[in-house]
Design a protein around this motif. Sequence first.
Motif, PDB file in Angstrom:
ATOM      1  N   VAL A  48       0.861  -1.173   0.000  1.00 55.36           N
ATOM      2  CA  VAL A  48       0.000   0.000   0.000  1.00 55.36           C
ATOM      3  C   VAL A  48       0.902   1.229   0.000  1.00 55.36           C
ATOM      4  N   ALA A  49       0.717   2.106  -0.975  1.00 55.36           N
ATOM      5  CA  ALA A  49       1.484   3.352  -1.039  1.00 55.36           C
ATOM      6  C   ALA A  49       0.641   4.467  -0.433  1.00 55.36           C
ATOM      7  N   GLN A  50       1.227   5.166   0.533  1.00 53.37           N
ATOM      8  CA  GLN A  50       0.537   6.227   1.253  1.00 53.37           C
ATOM      9  C   GLN A  50       1.392   7.486   1.216  1.00 53.37           C
ATOM     10  N   ASP A  51       0.753   8.633   1.005  1.00 52.44           N
ATOM     11  CA  ASP A  51       1.466   9.896   1.019  1.00 52.44           C
ATOM     12  C   ASP A  51       1.985  10.147   2.439  1.00 52.44           C
ATOM     13  N   ALA A  52       3.289  10.342   2.572  1.00 54.93           N
ATOM     14  CA  ALA A  52       3.916  10.483   3.886  1.00 54.93           C
ATOM     15  C   ALA A  52       3.495  11.756   4.600  1.00 54.93           C
ATOM     16  N   THR A  53       3.076  12.766   3.869  1.00 54.31           N
ATOM     17  CA  THR A  53       2.694  14.038   4.481  1.00 54.31           C
ATOM     18  C   THR A  53       1.215  14.081   4.829  1.00 54.31           C
ATOM     19  N   SER A  54       0.356  13.755   3.855  1.00 51.92           N
ATOM     20  CA  SER A  54      -1.093  13.888   4.060  1.00 51.92           C
ATOM     21  C   SER A  54      -1.743  12.645   4.649  1.00 51.92           C
ATOM     22  N   GLY A  55      -1.098  11.480   4.502  1.00 55.06           N
ATOM     23  CA  GLY A  55      -1.694  10.228   4.946  1.00 55.06           C
ATOM     24  C   GLY A  55      -2.650   9.621   3.931  1.00 55.06           C
ATOM     25  N   GLU A  56      -2.833  10.288   2.791  1.00 59.76           N
ATOM     26  CA  GLU A  56      -3.744   9.793   1.753  1.00 59.76           C
ATOM     27  C   GLU A  56      -3.221   8.475   1.166  1.00 59.76           C
ATOM     28  N   VAL A  57      -4.113   7.487   1.045  1.00 60.32           N
ATOM     29  CA  VAL A  57      -3.751   6.238   0.395  1.00 60.32           C
ATOM     30  C   VAL A  57      -3.746   6.486  -1.103  1.00 60.32           C
ATOM     31  N   LEU A  58      -2.620   6.211  -1.745  1.00 55.58           N
ATOM     32  CA  LEU A  58      -2.451   6.522  -3.159  1.00 55.58           C
ATOM     33  C   LEU A  58      -2.758   5.342  -4.075  1.00 55.58           C
ATOM     34  N   MET A  59      -2.276   4.170  -3.712  1.00 52.54           N
ATOM     35  CA  MET A  59      -2.433   3.013  -4.591  1.00 52.54           C
ATOM     36  C   MET A  59      -2.047   1.742  -3.847  1.00 52.54           C
ATOM     37  N   VAL A  60      -2.367   0.611  -4.455  1.00 56.11           N
ATOM     38  CA  VAL A  60      -1.939  -0.697  -3.980  1.00 56.11           C
ATOM     39  C   VAL A  60      -1.316  -1.411  -5.162  1.00 56.11           C
TER      40      VAL A  60
END
Length: 121
Positions: A19-31
Amino acid sequence: MTFDPASLTFDAAGLIPAVAQDATSGEVLMVAWMNADAVRQTLETGRVTYWSRSRQAFWIKGETSGHVQELVDFRVDCDRDCLLVLVHQTGPACHTNRRTCFYTAVRDGAEVELMAPDKGA
């Protein structure tokens, strides 16, 4: 304790979900999927590398699109069968040119697109 990718629980095809997550916003970007070599490459280079099941080849995120994922933190879940990669994302993460692959919500039984493709990507 030194990390060994062999300590992870891979599926029968030798893959583990990431799971790729934006390190700043916490938004889940993709799997996406990684094999042991993609895990090693990601940790060695700091560029997130996946295994493409359709192409049966490594896929370094952003290599062709410029939408790079720079590794910030690499985490293993408690069962060691799923990964979380916290990233600095350049441009859209999704191949549809949206910030995240999770742009469709189901609300009251209907699909709702939450964002349009980035026209500048």
